[in-house]
Scaffold this motif. Structure first.
Motif, mmCIF file in Angstrom:
data_model
loop_
_atom_site.group_PDB
_atom_site.id
_atom_site.type_symbol
_atom_site.label_atom_id
_atom_site.label_comp_id
_atom_site.label_asym_id
_atom_site.label_seq_id
_atom_site.Cartn_x
_atom_site.Cartn_y
_atom_site.Cartn_z
ATOM 1 N N MET A 1 45.806 36.716 44.878
ATOM 2 C CA MET A 1 45.084 36.109 43.859
ATOM 3 C C MET A 1 43.679 36.609 43.415
ATOM 4 O O MET A 1 43.396 36.743 42.241
ATOM 5 C CB MET A 1 44.499 34.829 44.635
ATOM 6 C CG MET A 1 45.519 33.666 45.179
ATOM 7 S SD MET A 1 46.367 33.134 43.317
ATOM 8 C CE MET A 1 45.325 32.174 42.718
ATOM 9 N N THR A 2 43.248 37.821 44.167
ATOM 10 C CA THR A 2 42.124 38.680 43.745
ATOM 11 C C THR A 2 42.596 39.495 42.981
ATOM 12 O O THR A 2 41.821 39.675 41.963
ATOM 13 C CB THR A 2 41.450 39.142 45.018
ATOM 14 O OG1 THR A 2 41.294 38.314 46.149
ATOM 15 C CG2 THR A 2 40.209 40.028 44.631
ATOM 16 N N ILE B 1 45.067 39.081 40.631
ATOM 17 C CA ILE B 1 45.394 38.399 39.266
ATOM 18 C C ILE B 1 43.869 38.029 38.723
ATOM 19 O O ILE B 1 43.916 38.187 37.483
ATOM 20 C CB ILE B 1 46.029 37.189 39.763
ATOM 21 C CG1 ILE B 1 47.499 37.620 40.195
ATOM 22 C CG2 ILE B 1 46.356 36.247 38.548
ATOM 23 C CD1 ILE B 1 48.332 36.223 40.745
ATOM 24 N N TYR B 2 43.081 37.483 39.601
ATOM 25 C CA TYR B 2 41.860 37.057 39.022
ATOM 26 C C TYR B 2 40.967 38.113 38.531
ATOM 27 O O TYR B 2 40.288 38.112 37.329
ATOM 28 C CB TYR B 2 41.127 36.369 39.953
ATOM 29 C CG TYR B 2 39.399 36.068 39.839
ATOM 30 C CD1 TYR B 2 39.170 34.961 39.105
ATOM 31 C CD2 TYR B 2 38.139 36.714 40.246
ATOM 32 C CE1 TYR B 2 38.048 34.444 38.733
ATOM 33 C CE2 TYR B 2 37.181 36.316 39.784
ATOM 34 C CZ TYR B 2 36.927 35.329 39.011
ATOM 35 O OH TYR B 2 35.507 34.788 38.721
ATOM 36 N N LEU B 3 41.034 39.323 38.978
ATOM 37 C CA LEU B 3 40.360 40.423 38.545
ATOM 38 C C LEU B 3 41.003 40.965 37.340
ATOM 39 O O LEU B 3 40.500 41.375 36.225
ATOM 40 C CB LEU B 3 40.390 41.833 39.590
ATOM 41 C CG LEU B 3 40.008 42.993 39.134
ATOM 42 C CD1 LEU B 3 38.457 43.028 38.514
ATOM 43 C CD2 LEU B 3 40.121 44.008 39.908
ATOM 44 N N VAL C 1 42.659 39.212 35.039
ATOM 45 C CA VAL C 1 42.311 37.937 34.069
ATOM 46 C C VAL C 1 40.841 38.431 33.457
ATOM 47 O O VAL C 1 40.638 38.302 32.207
ATOM 48 C CB VAL C 1 42.636 36.800 34.316
ATOM 49 C CG1 VAL C 1 41.983 35.610 33.542
ATOM 50 C CG2 VAL C 1 43.928 36.480 34.821
ATOM 51 N N LYS C 2 39.913 38.599 34.345
ATOM 52 C CA LYS C 2 38.516 38.951 33.966
ATOM 53 C C LYS C 2 38.612 40.403 33.242
ATOM 54 O O LYS C 2 37.656 40.127 32.058
ATOM 55 C CB LYS C 2 37.678 38.940 35.240
ATOM 56 C CG LYS C 2 37.385 37.934 36.012
ATOM 57 C CD LYS C 2 36.540 37.240 35.308
ATOM 58 C CE LYS C 2 35.100 37.305 36.015
ATOM 59 N NZ LYS C 2 34.071 36.463 35.447
#
Length: 72
Positions: free
Chosen positions: A2-3, A5-7, A9-10
């Protein structure tokens, strides 16, 4: 996982916003604004140079008067 993916997207959102900002600032409609801002910057620079010359002349005059008082 998840980290990552989050990174991702950011990073994507950041680059997309920078791309849109670049397009906004440098499209043809903005060139008139850039010319006006450049003209104002030149005018302000000239005004500040004149003001600085006046201040420098006043400083020199005060320094002369101070030296005259000290020698007398």
């Amino acid at each position: 996982m998840m980290t990552k993916i989050y990174l991702a997207v950011k990073v994507y959102v950041t680059f997309h916003l920078l791309y849109e900002l670049w397009g906004f600032l440098f499209r043809r409609k903005m060139y008139g604004l850039w010319d006006k801002l450049y003209r104002w910057a030149r005018v302000i620079r000239i005004i500040l140079q004149r003001w600085d010359k006046k201040l420098e002349a006043a400083r020199l005059e005060r320094r002369k008067r101070h030296e005259m008082r000290e020698t007398a």
